[in-house]
Design a protein around this motif. Structure first.
Motif, PDB file in Angstrom:
ATOM      1  N   ALA A   7      80.914 -85.847 101.284  1.00 18.38           N
ATOM      2  CA  ALA A   7      80.322 -85.929 102.608  1.00 18.38           C
ATOM      3  C   ALA A   7      79.341 -84.796 102.889  1.00 18.38           C
ATOM      4  O   ALA A   7      78.601 -84.853 103.850  1.00 18.38           O
ATOM      5  N   SER A   8      79.358 -83.761 102.033  1.00 12.07           N
ATOM      6  CA  SER A   8      78.448 -82.650 102.311  1.00 12.07           C
ATOM      7  C   SER A   8      77.004 -83.065 102.033  1.00 12.07           C
ATOM      8  O   SER A   8      76.729 -83.903 101.182  1.00 12.07           O
ATOM      9  N   LEU A   9      76.074 -82.477 102.764  1.00 12.64           N
ATOM     10  CA  LEU A   9      74.649 -82.737 102.572  1.00 12.64           C
ATOM     11  C   LEU A   9      74.148 -81.804 101.487  1.00 12.64           C
ATOM     12  O   LEU A   9      74.282 -80.589 101.601  1.00 12.64           O
ATOM     13  N   ARG A  10      73.591 -82.368 100.417  1.00 11.34           N
ATOM     14  CA  ARG A  10      73.129 -81.555  99.295  1.00 11.34           C
ATOM     15  C   ARG A  10      71.619 -81.517  99.269  1.00 11.34           C
ATOM     16  O   ARG A  10      70.973 -82.561  99.128  1.00 11.34           O
ATOM     17  N   LEU A  11      71.083 -80.336  99.381  1.00 11.43           N
ATOM     18  CA  LEU A  11      69.626 -80.167  99.500  1.00 11.43           C
ATOM     19  C   LEU A  11      68.870 -80.899  98.397  1.00 11.43           C
ATOM     20  O   LEU A  11      67.889 -81.588  98.654  1.00 11.43           O
ATOM     21  N   VAL A  47      83.144 -76.636 102.132  1.00 10.09           N
ATOM     22  CA  VAL A  47      82.796 -76.110 103.459  1.00 10.09           C
ATOM     23  C   VAL A  47      81.907 -77.116 104.183  1.00 10.09           C
ATOM     24  O   VAL A  47      82.126 -77.427 105.352  1.00 10.09           O
ATOM     25  N   GLY A  48      80.923 -77.668 103.448  1.00  8.85           N
ATOM     26  CA  GLY A  48      79.994 -78.628 104.040  1.00  8.85           C
ATOM     27  C   GLY A  48      80.666 -79.911 104.494  1.00  8.85           C
ATOM     28  O   GLY A  48      80.129 -80.640 105.325  1.00  8.85           O
ATOM     29  N   ALA A  49      81.839 -80.189 103.963  1.00  9.58           N
ATOM     30  CA  ALA A  49      82.592 -81.370 104.397  1.00  9.58           C
ATOM     31  C   ALA A  49      83.399 -81.060 105.658  1.00  9.58           C
ATOM     32  O   ALA A  49      83.841 -81.973 106.354  1.00  9.58           O
ATOM     33  N   GLY A  70      95.116 -73.722  91.960  1.00 10.42           N
ATOM     34  CA  GLY A  70      93.663 -73.563  92.049  1.00 10.42           C
ATOM     35  C   GLY A  70      93.081 -74.458  93.133  1.00 10.42           C
ATOM     36  O   GLY A  70      92.245 -74.031  93.930  1.00 10.42           O
ATOM     37  N   GLU A  71      93.532 -75.704  93.164  1.00 11.11           N
ATOM     38  CA  GLU A  71      93.056 -76.665  94.177  1.00 11.11           C
ATOM     39  C   GLU A  71      93.391 -76.169  95.587  1.00 11.11           C
ATOM     40  O   GLU A  71      92.545 -76.194  96.490  1.00 11.11           O
ATOM     41  N   LYS A  72      94.618 -75.696  95.776  1.00 14.55           N
ATOM     42  CA  LYS A  72      95.025 -75.206  97.107  1.00 14.55           C
ATOM     43  C   LYS A  72      94.204 -73.989  97.510  1.00 14.55           C
ATOM     44  O   LYS A  72      93.813 -73.838  98.666  1.00 14.55           O
ATOM     45  N   TYR A  73      93.966 -73.129  96.532  1.00 15.13           N
ATOM     46  CA  TYR A  73      93.206 -71.901  96.815  1.00 15.13           C
ATOM     47  C   TYR A  73      91.772 -72.226  97.238  1.00 15.13           C
ATOM     48  O   TYR A  73      91.263 -71.683  98.218  1.00 15.13           O
ATOM     49  N   LEU A  74      91.139 -73.145  96.511  1.00 15.12           N
ATOM     50  CA  LEU A  74      89.763 -73.551  96.843  1.00 15.12           C
ATOM     51  C   LEU A  74      89.691 -74.140  98.254  1.00 15.12           C
ATOM     52  O   LEU A  74      88.792 -73.823  99.033  1.00 15.12           O
ATOM     53  N   GLN A  75      90.671 -74.996  98.559  1.00 12.19           N
ATOM     54  CA  GLN A  75      90.646 -75.669  99.850  1.00 12.19           C
ATOM     55  C   GLN A  75      90.910 -74.684 100.987  1.00 12.19           C
ATOM     56  O   GLN A  75      90.259 -74.728 102.030  1.00 12.19           O
ATOM     57  N   LEU A  76      91.856 -73.763 100.758  1.00 12.43           N
ATOM     58  CA  LEU A  76      92.165 -72.759 101.776  1.00 12.43           C
ATOM     59  C   LEU A  76      90.952 -71.857 102.024  1.00 12.43           C
ATOM     60  O   LEU A  76      90.617 -71.545 103.170  1.00 12.43           O
ATOM     61  N   ALA A  77      90.288 -71.474 100.941  1.00 11.16           N
ATOM     62  CA  ALA A  77      89.081 -70.641 101.088  1.00 11.16           C
ATOM     63  C   ALA A  77      88.038 -71.394 101.910  1.00 11.16           C
ATOM     64  O   ALA A  77      87.424 -70.834 102.825  1.00 11.16           O
ATOM     65  N   GLU A 117      88.478 -73.767 104.092  1.00 11.51           N
ATOM     66  CA  GLU A 117      88.898 -73.881 105.495  1.00 11.51           C
ATOM     67  C   GLU A 117      88.642 -72.571 106.240  1.00 11.51           C
ATOM     68  O   GLU A 117      88.169 -72.570 107.384  1.00 11.51           O
ATOM     69  N   ARG A 118      88.949 -71.465 105.582  1.00 11.70           N
ATOM     70  CA  ARG A 118      88.698 -70.157 106.216  1.00 11.70           C
ATOM     71  C   ARG A 118      87.208 -69.954 106.460  1.00 11.70           C
ATOM     72  O   ARG A 118      86.798 -69.461 107.502  1.00 11.70           O
ATOM     73  N   ILE A 119      86.397 -70.322 105.472  1.00  8.74           N
ATOM     74  CA  ILE A 119      84.946 -70.109 105.608  1.00  8.74           C
ATOM     75  C   ILE A 119      84.395 -71.023 106.709  1.00  8.74           C
ATOM     76  O   ILE A 119      83.576 -70.603 107.522  1.00  8.74           O
ATOM     77  N   ALA A 120      84.884 -72.264 106.772  1.00 14.75           N
ATOM     78  CA  ALA A 120      84.453 -73.168 107.854  1.00 14.75           C
ATOM     79  C   ALA A 120      84.831 -72.561 109.204  1.00 14.75           C
ATOM     80  O   ALA A 120      84.061 -72.640 110.174  1.00 14.75           O
TER      81      ALA A 120
END
Ligand SMILES: [Zn+2]
Length: 265
Positions: free
Chosen positions: A6-10, A58-60, A235-242, A244-247
């Motif tokens: 769903a993220s917009l990719r330049l 993040v873009g999603a 790894g998957e949980k870590y990526l997603q948590l990161a 969410e925090r950045i969003a």
């Protein structure tokens, strides 16, 4: 995975779509990685692959345009990435990366983006990115805003240990170790040479830089601590948590996305 689409990719957008994104005042995210050794088991592009994946997540979660990653980053240094003597590690001097960052942001600001995020995946990039962003935003202090962060920074060491276990050591020596290996196993398992996951570390740990670097401060196998004990699920949980925090950081710094900023993709 559907959400990541769903993220917009330049690089996949057309110019009228980018215009629409700028008119909706969406931020643009620049993922910045490296071409750097990551042990005998991980590909040289780990930092760029990882930060691109996080940016898309993040873009999603927050409407933003995700630019293609910069694969070339700053020089690899002995205490943070192994150093430049490893075959294939290819870096830019700080002044070059500073200029590249500044030039890219200037183009976006000139065209109409008013908010940007440099999402960094390679420790050595931080200082030149900071200078590049500072210089690019200086002429627009009243109207523009840019952020710089290392993708892993919003997570604490305690949270990291809770996900990966006690084998996770000092964040300084996480290079090509449990976290990066787990994250790559989640993103692109086909690129992980599992049979070569091993222990690394340097014979001598120093708290300062030495050039030329003596052999005993160089990590064995290019691994900061150990890659043994990695887990794609963690790894998957870590990526997603990161992500969410950045969003959450984007909501705080740029405001909650409104329907007018809406992204219908
Ligand atoms: Zn890395």
């Amino acid at each position: 995975m559907k959400d990541k689409q769903a993220s917009l990719r330049l690089e996949e957008m057309t110019f009228p779509e980018v215009l629409q994104a700028m008119e909706a005042d969406l931020p643009i995210i620049l993922p910045v990685g490296s071409i750097e050794q990551h042990g005998p088991h991980l590909p040289l592009g780990v930092d760029a692959y990882t930060v691109q994946d996080v940016a898309r997540r993040v873009g999603a979660l927050y409407p933003a345009v995700v630019a293609p990653p910069l694969f070339y980053g700053g020089f690899s240094r002995p205490r943070t990435g192994g150093g430049r003597q490893f075959p294939g590690s290819t870096g830019l001097p700080d002044r070059t990366l500073e200029l590249v960052t500044k030039n890219i942001l200037e183009d976006w600001f000139r065209q109409g983006f008013r908010t940007a995020v440099a999402l960094n995946g390679h420790y050595e990039n931080y200082a030149p990115l900071l200078s590049g962003i500072e210089l690019a935003t200086e002429p627009h202090l009243e109207t523009h805003k840019a952020l710089l962060l290392n993708w892993w920074a919003p997570l604490t060491h305690e949270e990291t240990v809770a996900l990966f276990g006690d084998a996770v050591e000092d964040p300084d020596t996480e290079h090509a170790s449990i976290v990066e290996t787990s994250v790559m196993e989640a993103i692109a398992p086909q690129l992980v040479r599992s049979q070569f996951k091993t222990d690394g570390r340097a014979q001598r740990k120093v708290s300062y830089e030495i050039f030329p670097p003596p052999a005993d401060i160089i990590w064995k196998h290019g691994i900061g601590s150990t890659a043994v004990g990695s887990s794609p699920e963690a790894g998957e949980k870590y990526l997603q948590l990161a992500a969410e925090r950045i969003a959450g950081i984007l909501v705080f710094e740029f405001g909650a996305p409104s329907s007018s900023r809406g992204h219908d993709g």
